[in-house]
Design a protein around this motif. Structure first.
Motif, short mmCIF file in Angstrom:
data_model
loop_
_atom_site.label_atom_id
_atom_site.label_comp_id
_atom_site.label_asym_id
_atom_site.label_seq_id
_atom_site.Cartn_x
_atom_site.Cartn_y
_atom_site.Cartn_z
N SER A 1 -35.97 17.13 12.07
CA SER A 1 -36.10 18.74 11.85
C SER A 1 -35.27 19.83 12.76
O SER A 1 -34.87 20.63 12.55
CB SER A 1 -37.41 18.73 10.90
N ILE A 2 -36.05 20.04 13.60
CA ILE A 2 -36.00 20.58 14.87
C ILE A 2 -36.26 19.95 16.35
O ILE A 2 -36.79 19.28 16.68
CB ILE A 2 -37.15 21.73 14.89
N SER A 3 -34.92 19.81 16.79
CA SER A 3 -35.00 19.32 18.65
C SER A 3 -35.73 19.43 19.29
O SER A 3 -36.24 21.03 19.11
CB SER A 3 -33.26 19.67 18.68
N ARG A 4 -36.24 18.40 20.05
CA ARG A 4 -37.17 19.24 21.08
C ARG A 4 -36.41 20.75 22.05
O ARG A 4 -37.59 21.24 22.50
CB ARG A 4 -36.59 17.88 22.23
N ASP A 5 -35.45 20.85 22.21
CA ASP A 5 -34.47 22.07 22.84
C ASP A 5 -35.17 23.35 22.09
O ASP A 5 -36.24 23.92 22.86
CB ASP A 5 -33.64 21.97 23.77
N GLU A 6 -35.32 23.21 20.89
CA GLU A 6 -35.48 24.56 20.00
C GLU A 6 -37.05 24.51 19.54
O GLU A 6 -37.37 25.54 19.91
CB GLU A 6 -35.35 24.10 18.19
N ILE A 7 -37.50 23.27 20.02
CA ILE A 7 -39.15 23.83 19.64
C ILE A 7 -39.67 23.72 21.15
O ILE A 7 -40.62 25.71 20.81
CB ILE A 7 -39.72 22.46 19.11
N LEU A 8 -39.38 23.50 22.08
CA LEU A 8 -39.46 24.47 23.22
C LEU A 8 -39.27 26.15 23.57
O LEU A 8 -39.75 26.54 24.00
CB LEU A 8 -38.95 24.05 24.48
N ALA A 9 -37.66 26.02 23.16
CA ALA A 9 -37.82 27.27 22.87
C ALA A 9 -38.77 28.37 22.30
O ALA A 9 -38.56 29.64 22.36
CB ALA A 9 -36.09 27.81 22.68
N THR A 10 -38.37 28.13 21.34
CA THR A 10 -39.09 28.97 20.06
C THR A 10 -41.23 28.72 20.36
O THR A 10 -41.96 30.43 20.43
CB THR A 10 -38.94 28.13 18.65
N PHE A 11 -41.64 27.76 20.79
CA PHE A 11 -42.89 27.76 20.96
C PHE A 11 -43.10 28.77 22.29
O PHE A 11 -44.84 29.22 21.86
CB PHE A 11 -43.53 26.47 20.94
N ARG B 1 -46.41 17.29 13.00
CA ARG B 1 -45.80 15.91 11.86
C ARG B 1 -45.35 15.42 11.07
O ARG B 1 -44.82 14.11 10.13
CB ARG B 1 -47.51 15.85 11.22
N ASN B 2 -44.52 16.71 10.49
CA ASN B 2 -43.41 16.42 9.81
C ASN B 2 -42.08 16.93 10.33
O ASN B 2 -40.90 16.73 10.15
CB ASN B 2 -43.49 17.42 8.58
N ASN B 3 -42.03 16.44 11.70
CA ASN B 3 -40.99 16.36 13.03
C ASN B 3 -41.36 15.44 13.79
O ASN B 3 -40.56 15.47 14.92
CB ASN B 3 -40.96 17.74 13.54
N VAL B 4 -41.75 14.31 14.19
CA VAL B 4 -42.38 13.43 14.59
C VAL B 4 -40.83 12.49 15.54
O VAL B 4 -40.83 12.55 16.56
CB VAL B 4 -42.63 11.99 13.82
N ASP B 5 -39.90 12.66 15.52
CA ASP B 5 -39.04 12.49 15.77
C ASP B 5 -37.86 13.17 15.78
O ASP B 5 -36.56 12.80 16.27
CB ASP B 5 -37.84 11.29 14.64
N PHE B 6 -38.08 14.47 15.86
CA PHE B 6 -37.62 16.09 16.17
C PHE B 6 -36.12 15.35 15.11
O PHE B 6 -35.39 16.10 15.22
CB PHE B 6 -37.05 15.81 17.56
#
Length: 194
Positions: free
Chosen positions: A13-23, A6-11
């Protein structure tokens, strides 16, 4: 993911790659590993050859209910108000608005009301019926977590000079807690805490 995105709609704050790696780690570490461990533990505990272990474990964990029977934190009972029109209690008519309560501690241990008052099923520390305590699930969770974590980490004992009897604590609606000294010995390094 929805509240996070919700607070990162267009990535931004955190990039898509960082999200995939973290989550990947968060989801696996926070759910799958616990589910797998629980599956394995219950698989082993439920086997015929482990019934004694399961029985011992269940008896030990269920000691919380027995503890609540013996050490009800609200021994005075929860007050009630007679409903509109009045009602009869124990053969006595009481007018509406009358406040009454049943002393849980005394009732739970009375042979007048129970064939075996020391039987666990006689105890209702959270009361029962429509007006039972809404906090019961949270209280039971909290009790289980604290007791299990303390007993996993420490051996608990009391010196005879420090021994007190919970039944001797004064009661004015609630238990008036007196000082209680326990000796906790760390199971890992042998450090004692009093």
């Amino acid at each position: 993911m929805t509240p996070f995105m919700r607070n990162n709609v267009d990535f931004e704050s955190i990039s898509r790659d960082e999200i995939l790696a973290t989550f990947n780690f968060v989801i696996i570490g926070g759910s799958e590993s616990s589910a797998t461990a629980l599956t394995g533990i219950f698989n082993h505990l439920s086997r015929k050859e482990n019934r004694d272990i399961l029985g011992t474990l269940c008896a030990d964990i269920r000691v919380i209910s027995e503890g609540l029977r013996l050490c009800n934190p609200v021994p005075g009972g929860l007050p009630r108000v007679v409903p509109e029109g009045g009602d009869t209690y124990c053969g006595i008519f009481l007018p509406e608005g009358t406040r009454l309560e049943a002393r849980n501690f005394a009732i739970n241990r009375s042979q007048k009301y129970f064939d075996n008052p020391d039987k666990l099923s006689a105890s209702k520390p959270f009361t029962s019926g429509f007006h039972c305590c809404l906090g019961r699930p949270l209280a039971m969770l909290e009790l289980r977590l604290v007791i299990i974590k303390v007993l996993l980490a420490f051996d608990v004992s009391v010196d005879s000079a420090d021994s007190v009897n919970f039944d001797d604590f004064p009661v004015i609606m609630l238990i008036q807690k007196l000082p209680m000294v326990l000796r906790l010995k760390s199971r890992d390094v042998g450090i004692e805490v009093v």
